[in-house]
Design a protein around this motif. Sequence first.
Motif, PDB file in Angstrom:
ATOM      1  N   UNK A 176       0.840  -1.189   0.000  1.00 22.25           N
ATOM      2  CA  UNK A 176       0.000   0.000   0.000  1.00 22.25           C
ATOM      3  C   UNK A 176       0.877   1.241   0.000  1.00 22.25           C
ATOM      4  N   UNK A 177       0.268   2.397   0.189  1.00 24.37           N
ATOM      5  CA  UNK A 177       1.001   3.653   0.224  1.00 24.37           C
ATOM      6  C   UNK A 177       1.443   3.931   1.657  1.00 24.37           C
ATOM      7  N   UNK A 211       6.157   7.507  -5.492  1.00 21.46           N
ATOM      8  CA  UNK A 211       6.812   8.088  -4.324  1.00 21.46           C
ATOM      9  C   UNK A 211       6.467   7.313  -3.062  1.00 21.46           C
ATOM     10  N   UNK A 212       7.477   6.814  -2.389  1.00 17.90           N
ATOM     11  CA  UNK A 212       7.266   6.195  -1.074  1.00 17.90           C
ATOM     12  C   UNK A 212       6.733   7.253  -0.106  1.00 17.90           C
ATOM     13  N   UNK A 248      14.677   0.386  -0.658  1.00 18.92           N
ATOM     14  CA  UNK A 248      14.847   0.192  -2.092  1.00 18.92           C
ATOM     15  C   UNK A 248      13.749   0.871  -2.882  1.00 18.92           C
ATOM     16  N   UNK A 249      13.608   0.476  -4.143  1.00 15.75           N
ATOM     17  CA  UNK A 249      12.563   1.064  -4.990  1.00 15.75           C
ATOM     18  C   UNK A 249      11.180   0.742  -4.437  1.00 15.75           C
ATOM     19  N   UNK A 297      14.046   8.192   0.624  1.00 15.18           N
ATOM     20  CA  UNK A 297      14.520   7.275   1.661  1.00 15.18           C
ATOM     21  C   UNK A 297      13.356   6.744   2.487  1.00 15.18           C
ATOM     22  N   UNK A 298      13.535   5.566   3.073  1.00 16.04           N
ATOM     23  CA  UNK A 298      12.502   4.989   3.917  1.00 16.04           C
ATOM     24  C   UNK A 298      12.424   5.778   5.221  1.00 16.04           C
TER      25      UNK A 298
END
Length: 453
Positions: free
Chosen positions: A21-22, A225-226, A206-207, A179-180
């Motif tokens: 999910x987002x 976009x994370x 990661x991606x 970044x996470x």
Amino acid sequence: MSDGDQHLTSYEVQLMLAARGQPVDDEQPVMSADLDDLDIELVGAYIARIRRDRPRVFGEASDETVLRRTGVVTPTEAGPRPTLAGLLALGSYPQQYFPQVSLTFVRYPSADGPGADGIRFLDNVHVEGPVPLMVRDALAAIRSNMARRAIVTGAGRTDVWEYPEIALREAITNALAHRDLSPVSLGTQVQVEMYPDRIVVRNPGGLFGPVGLDRLGGDDLVSSARNARLMKILEDVELPGLGTVCENRGSGIRDMRIALRNAGMRPPELTDRISTFSVTLGNHALVSDDVVAWIRSLGQDGLTESQIIALAILRSGQSLDNLTYRTATSIDSRVATSELGDLVARGIVEQSGSRRWATYNLVDEPARLSLPSRAPRQRADRRAEILRAIGDGELSRAQITERTGLSPGIVTRWLRRLRDSGDVETVGGGPRSPNITYRRVRAGQSSDRGRDE
């Protein structure tokens, strides 16, 4: 990474589950912070831009309403609080609450890291502040460690940086913005490592989403976009003299590739490891003097600029497919297919697979890959060979290929020339018919030539 079963860490498992999910980590309130932790100048410029660009929604809104509607702050039972995205984009000092959400720059003395003489690094900078200022200060740290090189232009001599600044800026901005931000990774910094032969920019996470390595920097500019809220805010945060921090259009990797290509350098090397993503910029020319001399030694006239780039990439040991060729050269799919086919027909490149699975590598012929010091070779004229193979009969391309021992691409190339010059004609079926054959046109014989391509 070798083939086989790989045990994922708990962090990697968490990332894979979150990717369903987002993520909303960047939208969470920072309860220990308050509105005084936002930078007054950054916030003022941000609100002014929002009102100017979206007057219908924000023209008459109060400052607090603008910040709330754009996700910079969020209401809580304790009152309005900055979100993590708001603090990272517009905070005066986000590291007060997240000490490791920062960037480190290290310059190593050798390609392997620490030097043999015990010197661990030549420079070590810890970059802090909101994302816009971290981008600015990281670029300044790299610039102070970069050499300048001279190039000759039409106006004379021009000094340029060792690495194109656009490529550096995109790599650093992407690392900080994508970044996470999940709680387990907030103790991990974005890392920039500079070696004599490369710069590596690495970020945690990661991606994310539907974008894979094979689509990054491609024609469709897919954006995923994370940290959707952070990216949206950064669209309207300006760096002094540099414009907005990011466009959020999926164009960063493409712009990086274009900047490197324009500087005559290799495309960036992108590595996705689930828990980390890294961009490596090599400090060496793609089309160097020795590569130019090697290409000249092949005796191949009429190569396009994009074909020269492709040959340089292939000579470095990499393989190509249509997508990577388009990404490296910024040409469309139809042109890429035609130019790759021409390289095959010239006998320089060989194709494995077909259609969307086709890959291309240099032909392993020592005579073709001659040393630069050798005199240039002229491309062999295969017309006489093909005419002898046809003789007085009618042969298909496959039969001509078998009789001559030439590659299918070379046979196709010279059949086209023979047909255009009126020395052979096609018989049977349409231009792409599998039943098409070729026969010689004798003196005085009329030719009703078709096209086989």
